[in-house]
Design a protein around this motif. Structure first.
Motif, mmCIF file in Angstrom:
data_model
loop_
_atom_site.group_PDB
_atom_site.id
_atom_site.type_symbol
_atom_site.label_atom_id
_atom_site.label_comp_id
_atom_site.label_asym_id
_atom_site.label_seq_id
_atom_site.Cartn_x
_atom_site.Cartn_y
_atom_site.Cartn_z
ATOM 1 N N VAL A 42 -10.608 10.094 6.864
ATOM 2 C CA VAL A 42 -11.011 8.555 5.325
ATOM 3 C C VAL A 42 -10.256 7.543 4.961
ATOM 4 O O VAL A 42 -8.645 7.729 5.501
ATOM 5 N N TRP A 43 -10.836 6.167 5.576
ATOM 6 C CA TRP A 43 -10.972 5.188 5.220
ATOM 7 C C TRP A 43 -10.899 4.878 4.100
ATOM 8 O O TRP A 43 -11.626 4.719 4.057
ATOM 9 N N VAL A 44 -9.179 4.207 3.599
ATOM 10 C CA VAL A 44 -9.229 4.449 1.614
ATOM 11 C C VAL A 44 -8.331 3.040 1.764
ATOM 12 O O VAL A 44 -8.016 1.854 2.277
ATOM 13 N N ASP A 45 -9.585 1.623 1.606
ATOM 14 C CA ASP A 45 -9.239 0.138 0.823
ATOM 15 C C ASP A 45 -9.200 -0.142 0.241
ATOM 16 O O ASP A 45 -7.988 0.803 -0.762
ATOM 17 N N LEU A 46 -7.581 -0.763 0.652
ATOM 18 C CA LEU A 46 -6.540 -1.193 0.093
ATOM 19 C C LEU A 46 -6.582 -2.207 -0.947
ATOM 20 O O LEU A 46 -5.644 -2.478 -2.203
ATOM 21 N N GLY A 47 -7.626 -2.974 -0.801
ATOM 22 C CA GLY A 47 -7.744 -3.832 -1.853
ATOM 23 C C GLY A 47 -6.574 -5.282 -1.497
ATOM 24 O O GLY A 47 -6.823 -6.381 -2.253
ATOM 25 N N ARG A 48 -6.629 -5.619 -0.446
ATOM 26 C CA ARG A 48 -5.767 -6.861 -0.466
ATOM 27 C C ARG A 48 -5.863 -6.662 1.842
ATOM 28 O O ARG A 48 -6.134 -5.571 2.733
ATOM 29 N N ASP A 49 -5.620 -8.136 2.134
ATOM 30 C CA ASP A 49 -5.505 -8.361 3.208
ATOM 31 C C ASP A 49 -4.653 -8.835 3.824
ATOM 32 O O ASP A 49 -4.026 -9.991 4.151
ATOM 33 N N GLY A 50 -3.768 -7.857 4.420
ATOM 34 C CA GLY A 50 -2.503 -8.512 4.999
ATOM 35 C C GLY A 50 -2.781 -8.769 6.119
ATOM 36 O O GLY A 50 -1.758 -9.839 6.566
ATOM 37 N N ASP A 51 -3.733 -8.750 7.341
ATOM 38 C CA ASP A 51 -3.491 -8.824 8.788
ATOM 39 C C ASP A 51 -4.367 -10.763 8.386
ATOM 40 O O ASP A 51 -4.618 -11.183 9.497
ATOM 41 N N GLY A 52 -5.335 -10.520 7.592
ATOM 42 C CA GLY A 52 -5.780 -12.575 7.067
ATOM 43 C C GLY A 52 -6.642 -12.217 8.149
ATOM 44 O O GLY A 52 -6.865 -13.384 8.611
ATOM 45 N N ASP A 53 -7.636 -11.344 8.596
ATOM 46 C CA ASP A 53 -8.463 -11.225 9.141
ATOM 47 C C ASP A 53 -9.978 -11.491 8.180
ATOM 48 O O ASP A 53 -11.582 -11.356 8.622
ATOM 49 N N PRO A 56 -10.847 -6.886 3.954
ATOM 50 C CA PRO A 56 -9.978 -5.665 3.201
ATOM 51 C C PRO A 56 -9.667 -4.704 3.962
ATOM 52 O O PRO A 56 -10.068 -3.865 4.618
ATOM 53 N N ASP A 57 -7.891 -4.373 3.754
ATOM 54 C CA ASP A 57 -7.194 -3.394 4.856
ATOM 55 C C ASP A 57 -7.597 -1.990 4.252
ATOM 56 O O ASP A 57 -8.075 -2.097 3.298
ATOM 57 N N ARG A 58 -8.171 -1.213 5.633
ATOM 58 C CA ARG A 58 -8.105 0.055 5.244
ATOM 59 C C ARG A 58 -7.519 0.808 5.944
ATOM 60 O O ARG A 58 -7.079 0.126 7.249
ATOM 61 N N VAL A 59 -6.410 2.205 5.226
ATOM 62 C CA VAL A 59 -5.612 2.864 6.110
ATOM 63 C C VAL A 59 -6.569 4.275 6.083
ATOM 64 O O VAL A 59 -7.229 4.638 5.215
ATOM 65 N N ALA A 60 -6.159 4.581 7.230
ATOM 66 C CA ALA A 60 -6.245 5.642 8.026
ATOM 67 C C ALA A 60 -5.625 7.254 7.360
ATOM 68 O O ALA A 60 -5.030 7.308 7.281
ATOM 69 N N ALA A 61 -6.277 7.922 6.733
ATOM 70 C CA ALA A 61 -5.773 8.800 5.752
ATOM 71 C C ALA A 61 -6.195 10.624 6.418
ATOM 72 O O ALA A 61 -7.793 10.367 6.252
ATOM 73 N N ASP A 62 -6.072 10.869 7.565
ATOM 74 C CA ASP A 62 -6.108 11.922 8.804
ATOM 75 C C ASP A 62 -5.933 13.400 7.592
ATOM 76 O O ASP A 62 -5.598 13.755 7.047
ATOM 77 N N THR A 132 -0.781 0.078 11.483
ATOM 78 C CA THR A 132 -0.389 1.382 12.758
ATOM 79 C C THR A 132 -1.317 2.124 12.902
ATOM 80 O O THR A 132 -1.894 2.295 11.627
ATOM 81 N N ASN A 133 -1.482 2.168 14.299
ATOM 82 C CA ASN A 133 -2.364 4.040 14.914
ATOM 83 C C ASN A 133 -3.681 2.756 14.117
ATOM 84 O O ASN A 133 -4.578 2.266 14.834
ATOM 85 N N ARG A 134 -4.616 3.881 13.473
ATOM 86 C CA ARG A 134 -6.001 3.745 12.982
ATOM 87 C C ARG A 134 -6.059 2.563 11.698
ATOM 88 O O ARG A 134 -7.535 2.986 11.483
ATOM 89 N N SER A 135 -5.146 2.091 11.051
ATOM 90 C CA SER A 135 -5.139 1.472 9.991
ATOM 91 C C SER A 135 -5.082 0.087 10.190
ATOM 92 O O SER A 135 -4.473 -0.605 11.662
ATOM 93 N N THR A 136 -5.918 -1.083 9.669
ATOM 94 C CA THR A 136 -5.804 -2.380 9.364
ATOM 95 C C THR A 136 -4.325 -2.705 9.043
ATOM 96 O O THR A 136 -4.363 -2.206 7.754
ATOM 97 N N GLY A 142 8.646 -0.951 4.691
ATOM 98 C CA GLY A 142 8.805 -0.599 3.295
ATOM 99 C C GLY A 142 8.318 -1.500 2.194
ATOM 100 O O GLY A 142 8.754 -1.471 1.339
ATOM 101 N N GLY A 143 7.920 -2.781 2.216
ATOM 102 C CA GLY A 143 7.576 -3.576 1.208
ATOM 103 C C GLY A 143 6.134 -3.560 0.915
ATOM 104 O O GLY A 143 5.525 -1.960 0.931
ATOM 105 N N LYS A 144 5.220 -4.419 0.252
ATOM 106 C CA LYS A 144 4.333 -3.902 -0.663
ATOM 107 C C LYS A 144 2.893 -3.143 0.111
ATOM 108 O O LYS A 144 2.394 -2.450 -0.179
ATOM 109 N N SER A 145 3.005 -3.779 1.342
ATOM 110 C CA SER A 145 1.412 -3.193 2.248
ATOM 111 C C SER A 145 2.107 -1.192 2.267
ATOM 112 O O SER A 145 1.170 -0.885 2.510
ATOM 113 N N ASP A 146 3.173 -1.670 2.912
ATOM 114 C CA ASP A 146 3.807 -0.001 3.587
ATOM 115 C C ASP A 146 3.889 0.824 2.238
ATOM 116 O O ASP A 146 2.899 2.096 1.972
ATOM 117 N N VAL A 147 4.364 0.579 0.704
ATOM 118 C CA VAL A 147 4.402 1.473 -0.626
ATOM 119 C C VAL A 147 2.515 1.544 -0.700
ATOM 120 O O VAL A 147 2.158 2.494 -0.835
#
Length: 629
Positions: A42-53, A56-62, A132-136, A142-147
């Motif tokens: 499942v790709w979870v929407d973070l509600g932020r655009d860290g890579d400026g594309d 919104p960034d989505r993180v992969a949760a396997d 990282t890996n399959r997340s955008t 250790g900052g806001k994006s990671d946490v």
């Protein structure tokens, strides 16, 4: 547990290597089909655009979860490991990576968590940090994006965030199979993210198990103004190497700019200081750390532990003699059993008594463990010891009586802890050394020490290094060896169930030991220019004395009777920190220099002078960390 070598569980129980049925009453048992478990991403929407594309960034949760509870309308708790390493440097002693089938469905999950816990009614969720890996998105070390990467997955598990069936587009997916209770676990960077998420106070996070984890990123890259010579942008580039080509150069540039070379504590570090945010922690915490970890230095667990205590957080701790090693690889059977009971209690609510067991378990000798009712040890109290001049310049005694006079050494930026400690009776141009007499009874150093040095530099810049040393013969884990205190064999034992592409079996490990004549038990480093503040350097005037107090590494160590406890002070420990621009001669005021140690036991006020052994002594040589794994 299944053992490939044919060793039966009954033998392990007889040897005391796994819990007996009495100790494991009220435990979850394997009852669900692991091979038939649901595997999904499942790709979870973070509600932020860290890579400026612009998206919104989505993180992969396997996810691996038992199918049967969901089919029966039952809900399960989650064990989560959020990591940047699943496609870059790998996880575990055997460097495992995530694997997928031809359609992108998750197949291979690193480590044993899914194999062991899914059959017992838990879901396992492995999260790729943003970038990282399959997340955008992009990592930010250790900052806001990671946490936020991990926190938002917890929000999704509790119905507060949106998940999708694809990296972009896709349909919405809900986590209707979970009760929302989450336990986070992980070693090094992974455990650090667990600390950071706990410090947000997110609802649904019930417990964390940080293993060899950072509590303040400043203390990974810096030490009281001194720098270790590496920076967070390099780590970001390493873990983003397999992220599908996202451009994270702008974010990495911010890391490089914020991690100032002068070692000052600034806004970048404040954002990544979970100790300062410990008041928000509601989850219980089970800490594991090696007291000889020279990668994630032990001040990280010590300051975190103390901050959690001030907040009344339920805590448990294991301390080993290893370096940067997972307890699965130095005390496997006991670790799996203890972790099982910890999760059963904190996530399943089982009354198995683990909350009433001793709080601390400490390795005293290789593979010899002792329980303590508290950490620091309840009998340990802050004891101030003073250096006292002896007949040899720069070599004297250490006791509770105040010293007097001055002594000088020169920072050559060529020496380190081993050359300073190896010949304790000899004068040295680059350090001073003060030792108790042979102790009449053992003393225990338990907690976090600090040293105050008053020194006059001959130049406008200066570094200080200090360490506590146990002089006396011992057999210890070879923490500076390639395995950091362990050896890896060829035979395997299995911890949980196997499925095609997801093996529960791991190579057995043993203790790698070495005989030494002295043991460095605590270290610390500082930039004298930060004597007033870690946030801003002050100009040093040559010929003027300055006093600076700085921390030494947290530990729990017993100095046996007949051994000596020593304090060494030098300039640049060349194996650890970067030198100043202008190397100084430093003149130390002994009357205004001291070390404050959490000590259980007695050190004489003024020990009689005793000659220490002549010639170099044997020790395990220290090393600089290669990477944060």
């Amino acid at each position: 547990m299944r053992v490939r070598t044919g060793l039966c569980v009954a033998v392990l129980i007889a040897a005391g290597l796994v819990a007996t049925p009495a100790a494991a009453s009220a435990a979850t048992e394997p009852q669900y089909d692991f091979a038939g478990a649901v595997r999904e991403t499942v790709w979870v929407d973070l509600g932020r655009d860290g890579d400026g594309d612009g998206q919104p960034d989505r993180v992969a949760a396997d996810i691996v979860r038992p199918a049967e509870p969901a089919e029966a309308g039952q809900k399960v708790p989650v064990i989560m490991d959020a990591s940047p390493y699943y496609s870059s440097v790998g996880r575990g002693n055997e460097t495992e990576f995530k694997t997928y089938d031809d359609e992108g469905r998750p197949v291979g999950f690193p480590l044993f968590y899914d194999n062991y816990f899914v059959p017992r009614g838990y879901a396992t969720v492995l999260v790729d940090l943003a970038g990282t890996n399959r997340s955008t998105g992009c990592v930010d070390v250790g900052g806001k994006s990671d946490v936020t990467s991990a926190k938002t997955v917890i929000d999704w598990l509790n119905g507060r965030a949106t998940g999708y069936s694809a990296k972009s587009g896709g349909t919405k997916v809900t986590a209707d199979w979970t009760d929302g209770s989450v336990g986070m676990i992980g070693k090094s960077y992974d455990g650090t993210i667990a600390n950071g998420v706990a410090a947000t106070g997110v609802d649904g996070l019930k417990t964390i198990v940080p293993i060899s984890a950072i509590s303040s990123w400043y203390d990974y890259y810096r030490s009281d103004g001194a720098t270790f010579g590496f920076d967070p942008d390099g780590l970001a580039e390493t873990v983003e190497a397999h992220n599908g080509g996202q451009d994270c150069s702008a974010e990495n540039g911010k890391l490089a700019e914020g991690a100032t070379a002068n070692g000052d504590y600034g806004p970048l570090w404040a954002e990544r200081d979970y100790v300062a945010q410990a008041k928000n922690v509601h989850a219980s915490v089970f800490v594991s750390h090696g007291v000889n970890d020279l990668n994630v230095r032990t001040i990280n667990f010590g300051q975190w532990w103390d901050a959690l205590a001030a907040n009344g957080v339920q805590r448990k701790i294991w301390l080993s003699q290893t370096g940067h090693v997972d307890p699965f690889d130095y005390r496997r059977a006991e670790w799996v059993d203890t972790l099982h009971r910890w999760f059963d209690h904190t996530l399943m609510g089982l009354d198995n008594g683990i909350d009433k067991e001793p709080v601390a378990t400490v390795e005293r000798q290789p593979d010899e463990w002792a329980d303590q009712s508290a950490y620091p040890a309840k009998d340990a109290s802050a004891t101030t010891l003073h250096p006292q001049a002896g007949s040899t310049p720069g070599v004297g005694t250490l006791g509770t009586a105040e010293g007097s006079g001055t002594v000088s050494f020169t920072d050559e930026a060529k020496s380190g802890e081993d050359s300073w400690a190896a010949d304790p009776s000899a004068a040295s141009a680059s350090r001073v050394l003060y030792s108790t007499g042979a102790l009449s009874s053992p003393v225990q150093v338990s907690g976090t020490s600090s040293v105050t040095v008053t020194a006059t530099p001959s130049t406008s810049s200066a570094r200080l290094s200090a360490m506590l040393v146990d002089y006396g013969p011992a057999t210890i884990r070879n923490y500076a060896g390639s395995g950091e205190g362990i050896t890896t064999g060829t035979e395997e034992t299995c911890w949980g169930e196997n499925a095609p592409g997801d093996d529960a079996c791991y190579k057995e490990t043993g203790a790698d030991t070495t005989k030494v004549d002295y043991t460095i038990i605590s270290r610390g480093w500082a930039d004298l220019a930060n004597y007033q503040s870690l946030s801003k350097e002050s100009a040093l005037t040559p010929g003027k004395p300055y006093s600076m107090s700085f921390r030494l590494a947290s530990t729990d160590h017993v100095v046996p009777a007949g051994h000596r406890l020593a304090l060494i002070v030098g300039g640049t420990d060349i194996d650890a920190i970067t030198p100043p621009a202008n190397l100084p001669k430093l003149t130390v005021d002994l009357a205004r220099t001291s070390v404050r140690i959490p000590l259980a036991g007695t050190v004489p006020a003024a020990p009689r002078a005793e000659r220490l052994p002549d010639g170099p002594l044997a020790h395990v040589a220290g090393h600089a960390p290669a990477d944060l794994r």
